[in-house]
Design a protein around this motif. Structure first.
Motif, PDB file in Angstrom:
ATOM      1  N   THR A  53      28.848  53.279  29.591  1.00 22.16           N
ATOM      2  CA  THR A  53      29.056  52.903  30.990  1.00 22.16           C
ATOM      3  C   THR A  53      28.967  51.391  31.173  1.00 22.16           C
ATOM      4  N   ILE A  54      27.990  50.775  30.555  1.00 20.35           N
ATOM      5  CA  ILE A  54      27.837  49.323  30.648  1.00 20.35           C
ATOM      6  C   ILE A  54      29.027  48.624  30.001  1.00 20.35           C
ATOM      7  N   ASN A  55      29.500  49.154  28.892  1.00 17.11           N
ATOM      8  CA  ASN A  55      30.681  48.584  28.242  1.00 17.11           C
ATOM      9  C   ASN A  55      31.898  48.658  29.167  1.00 17.11           C
ATOM     10  N   ALA A  56      32.038  49.789  29.852  1.00  8.10           N
ATOM     11  CA  ALA A  56      33.155  49.959  30.786  1.00  8.10           C
ATOM     12  C   ALA A  56      33.047  48.973  31.943  1.00  8.10           C
ATOM     13  N   ARG A  57      31.834  48.798  32.456  1.00 10.05           N
ATOM     14  CA  ARG A  57      31.616  47.823  33.540  1.00 10.05           C
ATOM     15  C   ARG A  57      32.058  46.433  33.112  1.00 10.05           C
ATOM     16  N   ASP A  58      31.658  46.023  31.926  1.00  6.33           N
ATOM     17  CA  ASP A  58      32.016  44.689  31.445  1.00  6.33           C
ATOM     18  C   ASP A  58      33.515  44.564  31.219  1.00  6.33           C
ATOM     19  N   ALA A  59      34.143  45.648  30.775  1.00  6.57           N
ATOM     20  CA  ALA A  59      35.588  45.612  30.534  1.00  6.57           C
ATOM     21  C   ALA A  59      36.361  45.460  31.836  1.00  6.57           C
ATOM     22  N   MET A  60      35.797  45.948  32.941  1.00  6.77           N
ATOM     23  CA  MET A  60      36.476  45.858  34.239  1.00  6.77           C
ATOM     24  C   MET A  60      36.195  44.524  34.922  1.00  6.77           C
ATOM     25  N   ALA A  61      35.226  43.782  34.419  1.00  7.23           N
ATOM     26  CA  ALA A  61      34.977  42.392  34.826  1.00  7.23           C
ATOM     27  C   ALA A  61      34.937  42.194  36.342  1.00  7.23           C
ATOM     28  N   GLY A  62      34.265  43.135  37.029  1.00 11.75           N
ATOM     29  CA  GLY A  62      34.105  42.979  38.467  1.00 11.75           C
ATOM     30  C   GLY A  62      35.311  43.367  39.302  1.00 11.75           C
ATOM     31  N   LYS A  63      36.389  43.777  38.663  1.00  9.45           N
ATOM     32  CA  LYS A  63      37.591  44.169  39.395  1.00  9.45           C
ATOM     33  C   LYS A  63      37.429  45.592  39.930  1.00  9.45           C
TER      34      LYS A  63
END
Length: 222
Positions: A53-63
């Protein structure tokens, strides 16, 4: 390891997972029906899902976008297993974590589970989150695979044997990574086995880190 109901576990994690995401990311849980119990360690599975989940959050970069966690039962026959390295025929429980982030390039797809590998800027990532998720999954006798497309997103799939059909003499070397995606998924790049890692045991590099991570996670939850 003990019998776990995956849907119940993921439901109990919803608040924690939402806290790990940014306000722009919507968490969606799509539980399958009649999901078989799995033989797994609760804290290890929670930690693996949290890291994904944290990896996914970082991949979306706040978008803005969605992070979707799905569960389903799957049956793989002998013909399918014959065409896919390290996959055994039988019943499986699948947990898929799909983001709408930047995606992973073909040259990096086979490195994502390697300890300390990261494409993030210096100081913004340790390169251990996915390595730990991989090692924890393997330690539970499961597999983890990644399907990704640049500009569209990434799907990580954790696959575990149901408790009722887990072989008596099963070990952590059962399978390294599943490479198949359901037919409804796009034909994204697939990882069959992370390079430089062993499906049978923790690597010397990550084993002490995993131990500390699990200890910290248990303390936080107490």
């Amino acid at each position: 390891n003990r019998d776990l109901m995956v849907n119940d576990l993921l439901t109990s994690m919803q608040d924690m997972l939402r806290q790990a995401l940014t306000a722009a990311v919507e968490l969606k849980f799509v539980p399958g029906t009649g999901i078989w119990p799995v033989k797994a360690d609760k804290t290890m599975l929670e930690t693996a899902i949290l890291n994904l989940t944290i990896n996914a959050r970082d991949a979306m970069a706040g978008k803005p976008g969605s992070l979707v966690i799905e569960t389903q039962n799957r049956k793989l026959d002998a013909a399918y297993a014959a065409g896919h390295q390290d996959v055994l025929p039988g019943d499986y429980v699948e947990i898929a974590v799909t983001d709408q982030g930047c995606g992973i390039s073909p040259e990096n797809i086979e490195k994502v589970f390697n300890p300390f590998f990261t494409t993030k800027e210096v100081g913004k990532g340790t390169g251990l989150g996915l390595a730990i998720a991989h090692e924890l999954t393997v330690a539970m006798g499961g597999t983890i695979a990644v399907h990704s497309e640049l500009g569209r997103g990434t799907r990580f799939t954790v696959t575990l044997r149901p408790a009722a059909t887990l072989p008596v003499n099963a070990t952590r070397s059962t399978r390294s990574a599943m490479s198949a995606a359901p037919t409804s998924r796009p034909p994204w790049t697939t990882l069959k086995r992370p390079s430089g890692t062993s499906p049978a045991r923790h690597s010397p590099t990550t084993a002490p880190i995993i131990a500390r991570t699990l200890a910290t996670f248990r303390e936080v939850k107490m």
